[in-house]
Design a protein around this motif. Structure first.
Motif, PDB file in Angstrom:
ATOM      1  N   SER A 150      -1.669   1.031   9.094  1.00 55.06           N
ATOM      2  CA  SER A 150      -2.063   2.434   9.285  1.00 55.06           C
ATOM      3  C   SER A 150      -3.123   2.736   8.237  1.00 55.06           C
ATOM      4  O   SER A 150      -3.066   2.196   7.128  1.00 55.06           O
ATOM      5  CB  SER A 150      -0.896   3.384   9.033  1.00 55.06           C
ATOM      6  OG  SER A 150       0.256   2.905   9.641  1.00 55.06           O
ATOM      7  N   VAL A 151      -4.051   3.611   8.581  1.00 55.84           N
ATOM      8  CA  VAL A 151      -5.128   3.932   7.651  1.00 55.84           C
ATOM      9  C   VAL A 151      -5.046   5.406   7.260  1.00 55.84           C
ATOM     10  O   VAL A 151      -4.943   6.277   8.127  1.00 55.84           O
ATOM     11  CB  VAL A 151      -6.510   3.636   8.282  1.00 55.84           C
ATOM     12  CG1 VAL A 151      -7.630   4.025   7.328  1.00 55.84           C
ATOM     13  CG2 VAL A 151      -6.614   2.170   8.647  1.00 55.84           C
ATOM     14  N   PHE A 152      -5.086   5.670   5.959  1.00 56.21           N
ATOM     15  CA  PHE A 152      -5.074   7.047   5.453  1.00 56.21           C
ATOM     16  C   PHE A 152      -6.367   7.264   4.683  1.00 56.21           C
ATOM     17  O   PHE A 152      -6.541   6.714   3.597  1.00 56.21           O
ATOM     18  CB  PHE A 152      -3.856   7.278   4.555  1.00 56.21           C
ATOM     19  CG  PHE A 152      -2.573   7.117   5.306  1.00 56.21           C
ATOM     20  CD1 PHE A 152      -1.981   8.204   5.930  1.00 56.21           C
ATOM     21  CD2 PHE A 152      -1.988   5.867   5.452  1.00 56.21           C
ATOM     22  CE1 PHE A 152      -0.824   8.044   6.670  1.00 56.21           C
ATOM     23  CE2 PHE A 152      -0.838   5.693   6.186  1.00 56.21           C
ATOM     24  CZ  PHE A 152      -0.255   6.791   6.799  1.00 56.21           C
ATOM     25  N   ASP A 153      -7.277   8.023   5.268  1.00 58.72           N
ATOM     26  CA  ASP A 153      -8.563   8.179   4.592  1.00 58.72           C
ATOM     27  C   ASP A 153      -8.915   9.631   4.315  1.00 58.72           C
ATOM     28  O   ASP A 153     -10.047   9.955   4.007  1.00 58.72           O
ATOM     29  CB  ASP A 153      -9.690   7.478   5.377  1.00 58.72           C
ATOM     30  CG  ASP A 153      -9.729   7.873   6.841  1.00 58.72           C
ATOM     31  OD1 ASP A 153      -9.139   8.919   7.185  1.00 58.72           O
ATOM     32  OD2 ASP A 153     -10.340   7.137   7.636  1.00 58.72           O
ATOM     33  N   ARG A 154      -7.917  10.524   4.453  1.00 63.31           N
ATOM     34  CA  ARG A 154      -8.186  11.935   4.186  1.00 63.31           C
ATOM     35  C   ARG A 154      -7.145  12.550   3.277  1.00 63.31           C
ATOM     36  O   ARG A 154      -6.858  13.739   3.354  1.00 63.31           O
ATOM     37  CB  ARG A 154      -8.181  12.730   5.501  1.00 63.31           C
ATOM     38  CG  ARG A 154      -9.440  12.570   6.298  1.00 63.31           C
ATOM     39  CD  ARG A 154      -9.208  12.955   7.742  1.00 63.31           C
ATOM     40  NE  ARG A 154     -10.118  12.212   8.597  1.00 63.31           N
ATOM     41  CZ  ARG A 154     -11.333  12.599   8.899  1.00 63.31           C
ATOM     42  NH1 ARG A 154     -11.776  13.748   8.470  1.00 63.31           N
ATOM     43  NH2 ARG A 154     -12.118  11.859   9.643  1.00 63.31           N
ATOM     44  N   LEU A 207       6.541   3.649   5.683  1.00 63.55           N
ATOM     45  CA  LEU A 207       5.451   2.756   6.094  1.00 63.55           C
ATOM     46  C   LEU A 207       5.511   1.440   5.319  1.00 63.55           C
ATOM     47  O   LEU A 207       5.893   1.426   4.149  1.00 63.55           O
ATOM     48  CB  LEU A 207       4.109   3.442   5.833  1.00 63.55           C
ATOM     49  CG  LEU A 207       3.840   4.605   6.778  1.00 63.55           C
ATOM     50  CD1 LEU A 207       2.956   5.635   6.121  1.00 63.55           C
ATOM     51  CD2 LEU A 207       3.222   4.089   8.061  1.00 63.55           C
ATOM     52  N   ASP A 208       5.103   0.368   5.981  1.00 64.97           N
ATOM     53  CA  ASP A 208       5.130  -0.906   5.264  1.00 64.97           C
ATOM     54  C   ASP A 208       3.783  -1.627   5.236  1.00 64.97           C
ATOM     55  O   ASP A 208       3.587  -2.545   4.448  1.00 64.97           O
ATOM     56  CB  ASP A 208       6.235  -1.820   5.806  1.00 64.97           C
ATOM     57  CG  ASP A 208       6.183  -1.938   7.311  1.00 64.97           C
ATOM     58  OD1 ASP A 208       5.244  -1.395   7.922  1.00 64.97           O
ATOM     59  OD2 ASP A 208       7.086  -2.574   7.887  1.00 64.97           O
ATOM     60  N   VAL A 238       4.133  -4.987   3.161  1.00 61.08           N
ATOM     61  CA  VAL A 238       5.518  -5.317   2.810  1.00 61.08           C
ATOM     62  C   VAL A 238       6.089  -6.211   3.904  1.00 61.08           C
ATOM     63  O   VAL A 238       5.903  -5.940   5.089  1.00 61.08           O
ATOM     64  CB  VAL A 238       6.370  -4.031   2.672  1.00 61.08           C
ATOM     65  CG1 VAL A 238       7.817  -4.385   2.388  1.00 61.08           C
ATOM     66  CG2 VAL A 238       5.811  -3.143   1.568  1.00 61.08           C
ATOM     67  N   ILE A 239       6.766  -7.279   3.475  1.00 55.59           N
ATOM     68  CA  ILE A 239       7.310  -8.224   4.456  1.00 55.59           C
ATOM     69  C   ILE A 239       8.818  -8.342   4.235  1.00 55.59           C
ATOM     70  O   ILE A 239       9.271  -8.569   3.102  1.00 55.59           O
ATOM     71  CB  ILE A 239       6.653  -9.619   4.298  1.00 55.59           C
ATOM     72  CG1 ILE A 239       5.128  -9.465   4.232  1.00 55.59           C
ATOM     73  CG2 ILE A 239       7.050 -10.545   5.443  1.00 55.59           C
ATOM     74  CD1 ILE A 239       4.421 -10.680   3.677  1.00 55.59           C
ATOM     75  N   HIS A 240       9.554  -8.175   5.288  1.00 52.29           N
ATOM     76  CA  HIS A 240      11.018  -8.259   5.209  1.00 52.29           C
ATOM     77  C   HIS A 240      11.452  -9.723   5.140  1.00 52.29           C
ATOM     78  O   HIS A 240      10.781 -10.610   5.673  1.00 52.29           O
ATOM     79  CB  HIS A 240      11.630  -7.574   6.435  1.00 52.29           C
ATOM     80  CG  HIS A 240      13.092  -7.330   6.286  1.00 52.29           C
ATOM     81  ND1 HIS A 240      14.043  -8.258   6.655  1.00 52.29           N
ATOM     82  CD2 HIS A 240      13.769  -6.274   5.767  1.00 52.29           C
ATOM     83  CE1 HIS A 240      15.238  -7.785   6.389  1.00 52.29           C
ATOM     84  NE2 HIS A 240      15.110  -6.576   5.840  1.00 52.29           N
ATOM     85  N   SER A 358      12.937  -7.019   0.793  1.00 53.90           N
ATOM     86  CA  SER A 358      11.536  -7.200   1.178  1.00 53.90           C
ATOM     87  C   SER A 358      10.705  -7.519  -0.056  1.00 53.90           C
ATOM     88  O   SER A 358      11.108  -7.243  -1.187  1.00 53.90           O
ATOM     89  CB  SER A 358      10.984  -5.918   1.803  1.00 53.90           C
ATOM     90  OG  SER A 358      11.729  -5.547   2.927  1.00 53.90           O
ATOM     91  N   ILE A 359       9.525  -8.074   0.215  1.00 56.34           N
ATOM     92  CA  ILE A 359       8.582  -8.352  -0.867  1.00 56.34           C
ATOM     93  C   ILE A 359       7.203  -7.912  -0.355  1.00 56.34           C
ATOM     94  O   ILE A 359       6.964  -7.928   0.860  1.00 56.34           O
ATOM     95  CB  ILE A 359       8.615  -9.859  -1.247  1.00 56.34           C
ATOM     96  CG1 ILE A 359       7.671 -10.153  -2.410  1.00 56.34           C
ATOM     97  CG2 ILE A 359       8.317 -10.761  -0.059  1.00 56.34           C
ATOM     98  CD1 ILE A 359       7.853 -11.559  -3.005  1.00 56.34           C
ATOM     99  N   GLY A 360       6.338  -7.506  -1.278  1.00 52.15           N
ATOM    100  CA  GLY A 360       5.049  -7.006  -0.784  1.00 52.15           C
ATOM    101  C   GLY A 360       3.892  -7.396  -1.663  1.00 52.15           C
ATOM    102  O   GLY A 360       4.065  -7.770  -2.822  1.00 52.15           O
TER     103      GLY A 360
END
Ligand code: DAH
Length: 505
Positions: A150-154, A207-208, A238-240, A358-360
């Protein structure tokens, strides 16, 4: 009665009549006696001549609705002396903040808020943003083929000190928190100094895999390579456990003797975490697997951006929020440039955000540095240029096309339009725009900076076709006069008439 103030800071105060005022301030000022120009004039009820000391206040105080309109005649503000302290309120993004001794925003810095260069059409920073986002969309897709990230640009650059530092385990005494390095609204709020500030809130919301793109603020001098605002892309993946070891169900992310309760949750614990191999909780296998995936993705990203011939290297680094951590450096013009920081996310951050088993990995990169290298942009200040001579060079639909910036002149542009009817036998399809561009360039030569088609129009009754072009003239070494531009413009019209039988409208 009046005292001079060196005005390099800004503050909003309210006059006793309720009007909102913008004043420049420094920490030692007491504002209770500052009034709006009308109240001041009433109170003084003297002639302009006799109270000339006070009128500069009226000149420097503005009723404002937007910060971007601020202008001031001089850098000096005069104030009336008073002993009564008042609470001051600053309004940003429709929220009110009470300022305190940490407040250090300047009028200039506020003009950069909301400019969103990274979202501006045809801006070089926006082109790079799109290329990075596209890379991650292609690189990681769901089984259905939709992007994983997902992209958050605002997201608003106004964040809490907690978001920017505490949530990322940055110790209380870490130098990056210094007032001399950050823009604080007060002890609780600041302008984000990195996009990593949003990492924890997004993880908490479930979110991951995400990218955060935005403007970041750090107090800095201004020269060709330093600017107090720049743009970053920050990312988290993030990876489960079940996914990471899908093919090796015997392996685990965490060491057998690790229990989440052993996690140190105090900020500052990062100082102890300088083991470059792994965090105590993780197994070597899990860290190596994620490290491999991360480095592989980032190497492919930079090769996509810079081309196959790129020379790069990984350098060990330290960030309080990742362990182990690295920086990626690329070789350009006989020098190594650090372009991103990354690492395996601290498990305390994930578990406090409610993410378990999980690890990320996470990384952050600066868009200006990438754009300066990719497009040969020599000066970071150019990104803020409104000059169409700069922006038009990035008016390119194909994101991957090689664009190399050509220096623009310091002298002003001069713009003239030309509209003409095509001969009746010609349609828009049969008339070649390149014929116009060639005539303009042949006659105008180097003083033509840009030619753009502004409008196409077909007369509803006669069916005749008309075209309008805008020609922007500019000389590299001097200011052009309107007279000489008009002469060239006319010569272009005459040549078009002669060659293509057009009729000037
Ligand atoms: N926030 C760091 C900076 O501004 C860059 C960074 C490093 C971001 C490592 C990350 C990361 O997300 O994992 O210098």
């Amino acid at each position: 009665m009046a005292q001079r103030i060196d005005a390099n800071e800004i503050k909003i105060i309210y006059c006793s009549c309720g009007k909102r005022l913008l004043v420049f301030w420094n920490y030692n000022i007491n504002f209770s006696a500052i009034k709006c120009s009308q109240c001041l004039a009433k109170e003084l009820s003297r002639s302009y001549q006799t109270c000339r000391f006070h009128f500069p206040i009226a000149d420097m105080i503005f009723k404002i609705s937007r910060f971007s309109g601020i202008k001031c005649a001089s850098q000096t503000l005069y104030r009336l002396l008073s002993t009564q302290p008042i609470q001051s309120v600053i309004e940003l993004h429709n929220n009110k903040y009470e300022s305190d001794d940490y407040f250090n925003l300047t009028p200039k810095i506020l003009t950069y808020l909301d400019q969103n260069l990274h979202l501006k059409k045809n801006h070089p920073l926006s082109l790079i943003r799109q290329r990075i986002v596209n890379f991650f969309y292609n690189e990681y897709a769901n089984p259905k083929g939709t992007p994983l990230f997902s992209v958050f640009d605002r997201m608003s650059p106004i964040v809490t000190v907690k978001q920017n530092f505490d949530s990322l385990l940055i110790p209380e005494n870490h130098p990056s928190r210094a007032k001399s390095d950050c823009y604080y609204i007060n002890r609780e709020y600041m302008l984000r100094a990195h996009c990593t500030a949003h990492q924890v809130e997004l993880l908490r919301s479930g979110l991951d895999n995400f990218l955060i793109v935005g403007d970041v603020y750090r107090r800095d001098e201004i020269d060709a390579t330093h600017f107090p605002v720049f743009h970053q892309v920050d990312a988290v993946r993030v990876i489960h456990n079940d996914k990471l070891f899908k093919n090796n169900p015997d392996l685990e992310i965490f060491e057998k003797n690790y229990s989440e309760n052993h996690n140190s949750t105090s900020i500052g614990s990062s100082e102890k975490c300088i083991d470059q191999v792994k965090q105590p909780c993780h197994t070597v296998e899990s860290v190596k697997l994620v490290e491999y995936e991360m480095k592989n993705a980032l190497e492919r990203l930079v090769i996509t951006l810079f081309g196959k011939k790129l020379k790069f290297r990984w350098v060990d680094a330290y960030f309080p929020f990742t362990q182990p951590s690295w920086e990626l450096e690329i070789y350009h013009n006989d020098k190594w440039f650090e372009i991103l920081g990354c690492g395996i996310m601290r498990n305390e951050i994930l578990s406090k955000a409610g993410i378990h088993n999980s690890i990320g990995y996470a990384f952050g990169l600066g868009l200006e540095r990438l754009a300066m290298i990719i497009y040969d942009i020599p000066d970071i200040r150019l990104f803020w240029s409104q000059d169409s001579g700069f922006l038009n060079q990035f008016n390119e639909k194909d994101l991957n096309k090689t664009i190399k910036y050509k220096p623009i002149s310091q002298f002003p542009q001069c713009s003239n339009d030309i509209s003409f009817w095509l001969p009746s036998e010609l349609s828009f399809e049969t008339f070649s725009l390149n014929d116009v561009y060639d005539v303009v360039r042949n006659i105008g030569g180097d003083i033509v900076e840009q030619v753009t088609l502004l409008d196409k129009f077909t007369h509803p009754k006669t069916g005749k076709n008309s075209l309008t072009f805008r020609i922007i003239y500019r000389h590299m070494e001097r200011t052009l006069t309107q007279k000489e531009v008009n002469e060239v413009h006319e010569a272009i019209s005459n040549e078009l008439i002669k060659k293509y039988n057009i009729k000037i409208r």
